[in-house]
Design an enzyme around this catalytic site. Sequence first.
Site, PDB file in Angstrom:
ATOM      1  N   THR A 126       4.072   5.120  -2.056  1.00  0.00           N
ATOM      2  CA  THR A 126       2.975   5.610  -2.904  1.00  0.00           C
ATOM      3  C   THR A 126       2.673   4.665  -4.066  1.00  0.00           C
ATOM      4  OG1 THR A 126       4.599   6.944  -4.109  1.00  0.00           O
ATOM      5  CG2 THR A 126       3.379   8.039  -2.356  1.00  0.00           C
ATOM      6  N   ARG A 186      -2.918  14.855  -2.793  1.00  0.00           N
ATOM      7  CA  ARG A 186      -2.783  13.476  -3.262  1.00  0.00           C
ATOM      8  C   ARG A 186      -4.081  12.728  -2.993  1.00  0.00           C
ATOM      9  NH1 ARG A 186       2.631  11.482  -3.759  1.00  0.00           N
ATOM     10  NH2 ARG A 186       4.195  12.984  -3.100  1.00  0.00           N
TER      11      ARG A 186
END
Length: 419
Positions: free
Chosen positions: A40, A86
């Site tokens: 990420t 997300r």
Amino acid sequence: MTLLEDLQWRGIVYQQTDEQGLKETLEKESISLYCGVDPTADSMHIGHLLPFLTLRRFQNAGHRPIVLVGGATGLIGDPSGKSEERKLQTLEAVQHNVACIKKQLQSIFEFEGENGAVMVNNYDWAGSMDIVTFLRDFGKHVGVNYMLAKDTIASRLETGISFTEFTYTILQAMDFFLLHQNHDCKLQVGGSDQWGNITTGLELIRKMAPEGSKAYGLTIPLVTKADGTKFGKTESGAIWLDPEKTSPYEFYQFWINTADADVVKYLKFFTFLPKEKIEELEQSVQDEAHLRKAQKSLAEEMTRLIHGEASLEQAIKISEALFSGDVKKLTADEIKQGFKDVPSYELAAGGEMGIIDVLINSKIAPSKRQAREDVSNGAIYINGERITDVGYVLSETDRIEGQFTIIRRGKKKYFLIKY
């Protein structure tokens, strides 16, 4: 003490799917086991460390670690611990992050030898898989009711969860099944928030692998601080493993500033020091806390592991220079690390300036009168040397490697002049 007993003593085991089964398997054979991380960001932070260090403990005991970087799952987003969706990353960004994280993992594991670590990327199998194959071969084996019962999904039903993130747990379960099938992987290790994903993987293995196949799950506890604040966070943000984001000096300082109430727990969690040594350091915390032996050991072990011996020596050198005030021995690179967050002022490279003007222009002193008093009273130091001459002029000889002059006012207030 067996490996599992050592993990229990260290407080590393949070949940196990079959404690007795895993114990018996480890007594009979060396196994392959895995832990994963989603890319990420282009660096891991210290919050990622404990599962991988646990994997390394298994390697030290003769087992083979499989280190998975989630090039595919990183494109989807794990709903675990998140209250909202997300933001999706581009394929290019994720692949860049994968490359960066792989380098960091290489400092933790041994990749050579009989039980050398294996590094895999789930994009290698999931990236080319078509949707029909995914749904027929894997989705068919995971019931919707089963998934809705998972905390990570149930907690998102009110605020909303996309089908994309809803399928994340099946993708991770698919990883476990394929590693079990292709690498004889028998154990997945993860943080406590990964319990649902791990057990879904075991469900796939139960339904799809040959009868009698053995597989287990083990989670580690969430790392907390005694005062209730979040572990791994400082005023300036997360503590990254990338030395460009968090310098080795800052990394060292984070660990050496650990509170007495936390230091023994962190020694057990993060270092490979034996039980006898940790108990000796625990006694030191009780008997001679002011010496901070435990914190020094923790900082040294962690900085050496992540950044190497040379960076550890540099971090210690910077720390000692700042403590003693003898900063002129530091290199320009060490000054960049140690004085990253101190107030700074830029001077023209070729120019000279009187000390009083420097103190005023850089806002070290609020007025000329105060500046003169500070100099006359011996409160001003240039590169560690006390200056008492109000007519002193900063010249090239005061520049460390032509780039910096360090001014100190009093005992601890540092300022950096850049050229």
